[in-house]
Design a protein around this motif. Structure first.
Motif, short mmCIF file in Angstrom:
data_model
loop_
_atom_site.label_atom_id
_atom_site.label_comp_id
_atom_site.label_asym_id
_atom_site.label_seq_id
_atom_site.Cartn_x
_atom_site.Cartn_y
_atom_site.Cartn_z
N UNK A 130 0.80 -1.21 0.00
CA UNK A 130 0.00 0.00 0.00
C UNK A 130 0.84 1.27 0.00
N UNK A 131 2.15 1.13 0.18
CA UNK A 131 3.04 2.28 0.22
C UNK A 131 3.97 2.24 -0.99
N UNK A 216 -5.20 0.29 1.96
CA UNK A 216 -4.43 1.39 1.41
C UNK A 216 -4.75 1.64 -0.05
N UNK A 217 -4.28 2.76 -0.56
CA UNK A 217 -4.54 3.12 -1.95
C UNK A 217 -3.27 3.70 -2.55
N UNK A 218 -2.40 2.85 -3.08
CA UNK A 218 -1.16 3.34 -3.65
C UNK A 218 -1.42 4.22 -4.87
N UNK A 223 -6.17 -2.87 -8.21
CA UNK A 223 -6.12 -2.79 -6.75
C UNK A 223 -4.91 -3.54 -6.26
N UNK A 224 -4.76 -3.64 -4.95
CA UNK A 224 -3.61 -4.36 -4.41
C UNK A 224 -3.81 -5.87 -4.46
N UNK A 225 -5.03 -6.33 -4.40
CA UNK A 225 -5.29 -7.76 -4.59
C UNK A 225 -6.76 -7.93 -4.90
N UNK A 262 -5.48 1.22 -15.87
CA UNK A 262 -6.06 2.21 -16.77
C UNK A 262 -5.58 3.61 -16.51
N UNK A 263 -6.38 4.58 -16.89
CA UNK A 263 -5.95 5.98 -16.82
C UNK A 263 -5.74 6.45 -15.39
N UNK A 264 -6.50 5.90 -14.44
CA UNK A 264 -6.35 6.33 -13.05
C UNK A 264 -5.03 5.82 -12.46
N UNK A 265 -4.72 4.53 -12.71
CA UNK A 265 -3.50 3.92 -12.20
C UNK A 265 -2.96 2.98 -13.26
#
Length: 326
Positions: A130-131, A216-218, A223-225, A262-265
């Motif tokens: 998350x970091x 968390x939101x890196x 997503x993270x999983x 995508x465009x966000x991440x």
């Protein structure tokens, strides 16, 4: 991680590097990278950057077992905290290594002397936690948005999106080798899952469902999983030509939702919660090999890419510095 103390000859000859792991006949806990089962670089037609990574951890827990128990759950902090900084020479470079250096291992003499982690493969750009810039010991797969310059992390060159369809399966195989004379029935009992449930040869497979991802939101990874279930298959126990006891077990993490870069991440990943514990008496070393099956679709072409063990990676820990040990 790079071995800053290795000579030019060591860098050119991996066998020579492994030989340096034996010093004065002393038996040390050493971790040495095994070569990838298949090329970790994606084919050019992917027009994206996918990667698979795997970690072997020797964090001994209170029940006297060795394996992955979140040995460096806090992760290894690196400078790879932006897409551009995450790539070197066409691939990602940061790893989850803890208390060891490639080609030299650690100074530990037993499995409980200290935590040690050997991470190999291509870890998620900017971090798999998350970091940003932090790399814990996990096994997983990641993919990027489509890019015109693969292997660089140049955010200006990303376009569209890449989706990993629901039903992707990340399979890990653990192979543990024990000294001759080790009690095979004890060695064949492995603690698995979040509650360390024992699974033995002949048992039915055990499945654990996980509904919560890593919190968390890196900044760059989403997503993270994915929500998923992990199924552990009963181990097998055999004896090799050296009289060593060989215990093998596979487990598969399967997603039940799609994930999109995508465009966000620009990156998406899945992480296998591979909690397991091996019996400690007589253990010489263990290897973890991971591969993935699934379907990736790029919005830029609407063409799907089948991941049928196209990417694979393995790593191991051993007391002798060799695989197979002894």
């Amino acid at each position: 991680m790079r071995d800053d103390h290795a000579t030019a000859g060591d860098q050119a000859d991996p066998a020579r590097r492994r030989a340096r792991c034996r010093v004065g006949g002393t038996r040390r806990l050493v971790t040495v990278a095994a070569p990838a089962v298949a090329a970790s670089q994606p084919p050019a037609q992917y027009e994206m950057d996918p990667g698979i990574f795997v970690s072997a951890s020797a964090s001994a827990d209170t029940v006297g077992r060795v394996g992955y128990f979140g040995g460096n759950g806090g992760g290894v902090q690196t400078a790879a905290d932006t897409p551009e900084e995450s790539f070197r020479n066409g691939t990602t470079w940061a790893e989850s290594d803890l208390n060891w250096v490639d080609g030299r291992g650690t100074t530990a003499t037993t499995w409980n002397a200290k935590n040690a982690v050997n991470g190999e493969g291509s870890f998620t750009p900017t971090g798999n936690s998350q970091t940003t810039g932090v790399y814990p010991s996990t096994t997983g797969f990641w993919s990027s948005r489509p890019t015109s310059t693969p292997g660089t992390g140049q955010t200006a060159d990303y376009r569209g999106s890449t989706t990993l369809a629901s039903g992707a399966a990340l399979t890990s195989t653990v192979t543990a080798i024990y000294a001759p004379g080790t009690n095979a029935s004890v060695a064949g009992q492995i603690a698995v899952g979040p509650s360390y449930t024992t699974i033995s040869p002949g048992n039915a497979a055990k499945t654990f469902t996980y509904t919560d991802g890593i919190s968390g939101s890196p900044k760059y990874v989403s997503p993270l999983s994915a929500k998923e279930g992990t199924t552990f298959n009963a181990p097998t126990v055999t004896t090799n030509s050296k009289g060593q006891v060989v215990v093998a077990m596979s487990y598969t993490f399967a997603t039940n939702q799609a994930i999109t870069a995508g465009s966000a991440k620009p990156y998406a990943q899945i992480i296998s919660p591979h909690t397991f514990g091996l019996s400690k008496p007589g253990l010489l070393g263990f290897q973890i090999a991971a591969d993935i099956t699934g379907t990736l679709t790029r919005s830029t072409t609407q063409r799907s890419v089948q991941l049928s063990r196209a990417l694979a990676q393995r790593t191991y820990l051993s007391l002798s510095g060799a695989w197979p040990p002894g």
